[in-house]
Design a protein around this motif. Structure first.
Motif, PDB file in Angstrom:
ATOM      1  N   TYR A 230      12.205 -19.424  -1.605  1.00 34.64           N
ATOM      2  CA  TYR A 230      12.916 -20.704  -1.471  1.00 34.64           C
ATOM      3  C   TYR A 230      11.950 -21.709  -0.869  1.00 34.64           C
ATOM      4  O   TYR A 230      11.332 -21.462   0.169  1.00 34.64           O
ATOM      5  CB  TYR A 230      14.146 -20.568  -0.587  1.00 34.64           C
ATOM      6  N   LEU A 231      11.808 -22.846  -1.533  1.00 37.42           N
ATOM      7  CA  LEU A 231      10.902 -23.891  -1.064  1.00 37.42           C
ATOM      8  C   LEU A 231      11.693 -25.033  -0.468  1.00 37.42           C
ATOM      9  O   LEU A 231      12.689 -25.482  -1.027  1.00 37.42           O
ATOM     10  CB  LEU A 231      10.048 -24.422  -2.226  1.00 37.42           C
ATOM     11  N   ASP A 232      11.225 -25.490   0.668  1.00 34.97           N
ATOM     12  CA  ASP A 232      11.767 -26.697   1.282  1.00 34.97           C
ATOM     13  C   ASP A 232      10.816 -27.852   0.978  1.00 34.97           C
ATOM     14  O   ASP A 232       9.729 -27.652   0.408  1.00 34.97           O
ATOM     15  CB  ASP A 232      11.888 -26.503   2.795  1.00 34.97           C
ATOM     16  N   LEU A 233      11.201 -29.058   1.361  1.00 34.28           N
ATOM     17  CA  LEU A 233      10.339 -30.208   1.144  1.00 34.28           C
ATOM     18  C   LEU A 233       9.000 -30.004   1.852  1.00 34.28           C
ATOM     19  O   LEU A 233       8.956 -29.677   3.045  1.00 34.28           O
ATOM     20  CB  LEU A 233      11.003 -31.483   1.678  1.00 34.28           C
ATOM     21  N   GLY A 234       7.907 -30.171   1.110  1.00 33.84           N
ATOM     22  CA  GLY A 234       6.579 -30.048   1.699  1.00 33.84           C
ATOM     23  C   GLY A 234       5.997 -28.659   1.695  1.00 33.84           C
ATOM     24  O   GLY A 234       4.840 -28.479   2.087  1.00 33.84           O
ATOM     25  N   ASP A 235       6.752 -27.651   1.278  1.00 36.77           N
ATOM     26  CA  ASP A 235       6.204 -26.292   1.225  1.00 36.77           C
ATOM     27  C   ASP A 235       5.107 -26.210   0.157  1.00 36.77           C
ATOM     28  O   ASP A 235       5.210 -26.801  -0.921  1.00 36.77           O
ATOM     29  CB  ASP A 235       7.310 -25.282   0.911  1.00 36.77           C
ATOM     30  N   GLU A 236       4.056 -25.452   0.456  1.00 38.45           N
ATOM     31  CA  GLU A 236       2.885 -25.364  -0.423  1.00 38.45           C
ATOM     32  C   GLU A 236       3.167 -24.495  -1.638  1.00 38.45           C
ATOM     33  O   GLU A 236       3.848 -23.465  -1.537  1.00 38.45           O
ATOM     34  CB  GLU A 236       1.686 -24.825   0.351  1.00 38.45           C
ATOM     35  N   VAL A 237       2.615 -24.926  -2.780  1.00 38.30           N
ATOM     36  CA  VAL A 237       2.813 -24.192  -4.030  1.00 38.30           C
ATOM     37  C   VAL A 237       1.481 -23.609  -4.523  1.00 38.30           C
ATOM     38  O   VAL A 237       1.342 -22.397  -4.640  1.00 38.30           O
ATOM     39  CB  VAL A 237       3.427 -25.111  -5.106  1.00 38.30           C
ATOM     40  N   VAL A 238       0.494 -24.461  -4.824  1.00 37.82           N
ATOM     41  CA  VAL A 238      -0.831 -23.997  -5.259  1.00 37.82           C
ATOM     42  C   VAL A 238      -1.887 -24.920  -4.679  1.00 37.82           C
ATOM     43  O   VAL A 238      -1.627 -26.089  -4.368  1.00 37.82           O
ATOM     44  CB  VAL A 238      -0.975 -23.962  -6.803  1.00 37.82           C
ATOM     45  N   GLY A 239      -3.102 -24.394  -4.550  1.00 33.03           N
ATOM     46  CA  GLY A 239      -4.259 -25.194  -4.152  1.00 33.03           C
ATOM     47  C   GLY A 239      -5.085 -25.547  -5.376  1.00 33.03           C
ATOM     48  O   GLY A 239      -5.276 -24.709  -6.264  1.00 33.03           O
ATOM     49  N   LEU A 240      -5.578 -26.782  -5.437  1.00 32.40           N
ATOM     50  CA  LEU A 240      -6.340 -27.256  -6.592  1.00 32.40           C
ATOM     51  C   LEU A 240      -7.654 -27.899  -6.138  1.00 32.40           C
ATOM     52  O   LEU A 240      -7.724 -28.523  -5.078  1.00 32.40           O
ATOM     53  CB  LEU A 240      -5.541 -28.299  -7.379  1.00 32.40           C
ATOM     54  N   VAL A 241      -8.679 -27.759  -6.978  1.00 30.30           N
ATOM     55  CA  VAL A 241      -9.955 -28.450  -6.776  1.00 30.30           C
ATOM     56  C   VAL A 241     -10.401 -29.001  -8.120  1.00 30.30           C
ATOM     57  O   VAL A 241     -10.477 -28.264  -9.109  1.00 30.30           O
ATOM     58  CB  VAL A 241     -11.044 -27.509  -6.206  1.00 30.30           C
ATOM     59  N   ASN A 242     -10.687 -30.299  -8.154  1.00 30.77           N
ATOM     60  CA  ASN A 242     -11.211 -30.936  -9.367  1.00 30.77           C
ATOM     61  C   ASN A 242     -12.724 -30.770  -9.377  1.00 30.77           C
ATOM     62  O   ASN A 242     -13.440 -31.479  -8.656  1.00 30.77           O
ATOM     63  CB  ASN A 242     -10.822 -32.419  -9.399  1.00 30.77           C
ATOM     64  N   ASP A 243     -13.226 -29.825 -10.185  1.00 30.17           N
ATOM     65  CA  ASP A 243     -14.664 -29.552 -10.223  1.00 30.17           C
ATOM     66  C   ASP A 243     -15.389 -30.422 -11.239  1.00 30.17           C
ATOM     67  O   ASP A 243     -16.571 -30.195 -11.520  1.00 30.17           O
ATOM     68  CB  ASP A 243     -14.915 -28.074 -10.535  1.00 30.17           C
ATOM     69  N   ARG A 244     -14.714 -31.418 -11.802  1.00 32.09           N
ATOM     70  CA  ARG A 244     -15.346 -32.306 -12.766  1.00 32.09           C
ATOM     71  C   ARG A 244     -15.571 -33.712 -12.225  1.00 32.09           C
ATOM     72  O   ARG A 244     -16.241 -34.524 -12.855  1.00 32.09           O
ATOM     73  CB  ARG A 244     -14.489 -32.380 -14.037  1.00 32.09           C
ATOM     74  N   ASP A 245     -15.003 -33.998 -11.071  1.00 31.63           N
ATOM     75  CA  ASP A 245     -15.178 -35.303 -10.437  1.00 31.63           C
ATOM     76  C   ASP A 245     -15.819 -35.046  -9.081  1.00 31.63           C
ATOM     77  O   ASP A 245     -15.127 -34.838  -8.083  1.00 31.63           O
ATOM     78  CB  ASP A 245     -13.824 -36.010 -10.303  1.00 31.63           C
ATOM     79  N   LEU A 246     -17.156 -35.038  -9.071  1.00 32.32           N
ATOM     80  CA  LEU A 246     -17.905 -34.584  -7.904  1.00 32.32           C
ATOM     81  C   LEU A 246     -18.854 -35.669  -7.396  1.00 32.32           C
ATOM     82  O   LEU A 246     -19.316 -36.521  -8.161  1.00 32.32           O
ATOM     83  CB  LEU A 246     -18.727 -33.335  -8.245  1.00 32.32           C
ATOM     84  N   GLU A 247     -19.132 -35.614  -6.121  1.00 27.58           N
ATOM     85  CA  GLU A 247     -20.208 -36.391  -5.515  1.00 27.58           C
ATOM     86  C   GLU A 247     -21.132 -35.431  -4.780  1.00 27.58           C
ATOM     87  O   GLU A 247     -20.823 -34.242  -4.633  1.00 27.58           O
ATOM     88  CB  GLU A 247     -19.648 -37.431  -4.537  1.00 27.58           C
ATOM     89  N   ILE A 248     -22.266 -35.955  -4.342  1.00 28.80           N
ATOM     90  CA  ILE A 248     -23.204 -35.166  -3.544  1.00 28.80           C
ATOM     91  C   ILE A 248     -23.169 -35.703  -2.122  1.00 28.80           C
ATOM     92  O   ILE A 248     -23.206 -36.915  -1.902  1.00 28.80           O
ATOM     93  CB  ILE A 248     -24.630 -35.254  -4.110  1.00 28.80           C
TER      94      ILE A 248
END
Length: 399
Positions: A230-248
């Motif tokens: 059961y998820l409440d407001l703000g509960d975490e679902v998945v972690g994501l990283v955009n590996d195509r929009d990068l800086e150094i």
């Protein structure tokens, strides 16, 4: 006479090699095809290597925006998703019922408002009629009053008309009161409709939020829930990283910042040896007092080669270590190493001349030439591995 040790050693090496590589008669050799490159005068700069790291501009944890039981989780760690792809789905039944209820309340509010507006129209018409009757009665009363000095004046008629005016005035007052009442009621129904419409919009949004979607293209780095939870407001679902929009990002020593300016170009190298350009986007305003470094952000140009890149991956940046200066340069592929010394094959009159040179600093794929060459001379960059001094050559166009 005193001779500097380094110059003396170099003279001994060059003399020994000159004996070892005495030219062979061209007539005794077969002409070979080679590629050549010109010795040029160009601006070069000395650089130092700074270790940096790739930083994802978009990363984070996708959270639930409504409450509910998890019905499906569509992704696994390592999956690549595009913006808008479905990540997880909450149980929609309860949310759908709430939405239907909100829609019914909105329909009821619309009907009540329509009825109230119709009553306003009727009340307005009644008020207009009452005012017309009052005006007519007042005109008649005034006409009879003007006959008060005439034998045609009738006190009874005058009293009857005055009574009629009073009745018409009460009718106008009652109609005006009804108009005010129904207008107030209409305002209340309009407010209820506005509230019902907002409630329906919220119910629609909650129903849409039951489908949890990717906010940007990314790779799934973590899965924080499972089916049945059961998820409440703000509960975490998945972690994501955009590996195509990068800086150094790199921690650059303070003494190296003088050679950096916003929008200036530098080169960087990946661990696999690929070399790309980057543009300086920002120089940090805070300095680490322990390391005397500041964070510098670079905007890389991968020219479409975004495969196998990762957030946190190391890169080596070529940071300017001194001012740019003009120098004679030769391509690195032209250099032949013998006994610790550098040589090149210079093509002149169709023959390969084996010539010793003194090199300076490296700049990209070229080396500074301190001694031994002149601007415009053609040096062999391909085919020099088995070339003999004095051998006839056929030059091909540079590739």
């Amino acid at each position: 006479m005193y001779i500097a040790p380094i110059m003396k050693a170099r003279s001994i090496v060059l003399l020994s090699l000159a004996v070892l590589v005495a030219p062979v008669s061209p007539a005794a050799q077969t002409a070979v095809s080679v590629r050549v490159d010109a010795v040029v005068n160009q601006a070069i700069e000395r650089t130092v290597g700074i270790i940096g790291r790739l930083v994802a501009l978009q990363r984070g944890v996708v959270a639930a925006n409504t409450r509910g039981r998890v019905a499906e989780v569509r992704v696994q760690v390592g999956d690549r998703v595009e913006k808008g792809d479905l990540l997880a789905l909450l149980d929609r039944d309860r949310l759908a019922w709430r939405r239907d209820l909100a829609e019914a309340e909105q329909a009821e509010a619309k009907a009540n408002l329509a009825n109230a507006e119709a009553r306003v129209d009727r009340a307005d018409a009644s008020l207009v009629t009452a005012k017309a009757h009052l005006a007519l009665a007042q005109q008649e009363l005034e006409r009879i009053g003007r006959l008060s000095d005439s034998v045609a004046f009738s006190q009874a008629s005058y009293d009857d008309k005055r009574l009629e005016v009073e009745v018409a005035q009460r009718t106008v007052d009652e109609a005006a009161a009804e108009v005010a009442e129904v207008r107030t009621l209409t305002g209340q129904y309009a407010a209820r409709l506005q509230g019902a419409t907002a409630a329906l919009q919220l119910a629609d949004d909650e129903l849409d939020d039951a489908a949890i979607r990717a906010p940007f293209p990314a790779v799934v780095t973590s899965r924080r829930t499972e089916v049945g939870a059961y998820l409440d407001l703000g509960d975490e679902v998945v972690g994501l990283v955009n590996d195509r929009d990068l800086e150094i990002e790199a921690d650059v020593p303070f003494r190296r910042l003088a050679g950096l300016a916003r929008n200036a170009k530098v080169r960087f190298t990946l661990d696999d040896g690929r070399v790309f350009d980057a543009e300086i986007r920002a120089i940090g305003a805070e300095e680490n007092p322990r390391t005397r470094t500041r964070i510098v952000r670079f905007r890389p140009n991968f020219a479409g080669a975004t495969d196998a890149l990762a957030d946190g991956q190391s890169v080596t940046l070529a940071i300017p270590a001194g001012p740019r200066h003009e120098a004679l340069t030769v391509h690195k592929d032209a250099i032949v190493r013998e006994a610790g010394a550098a040589f090149v094959f210079v093509v002149a009159d169709g023959l390969a001349e084996f010539r010793p040179i003194v090199l300076g600093e490296a700049s990209g794929d070229r080396f500074e030439v301190v001694e031994g060459l002149a601007v415009g001379e053609q040096v062999v960059v391909r085919g020099n591995e088995r070339l003999q001094p004095g051998q006839s050559v056929i030059t091909a166009d540079p590739s």
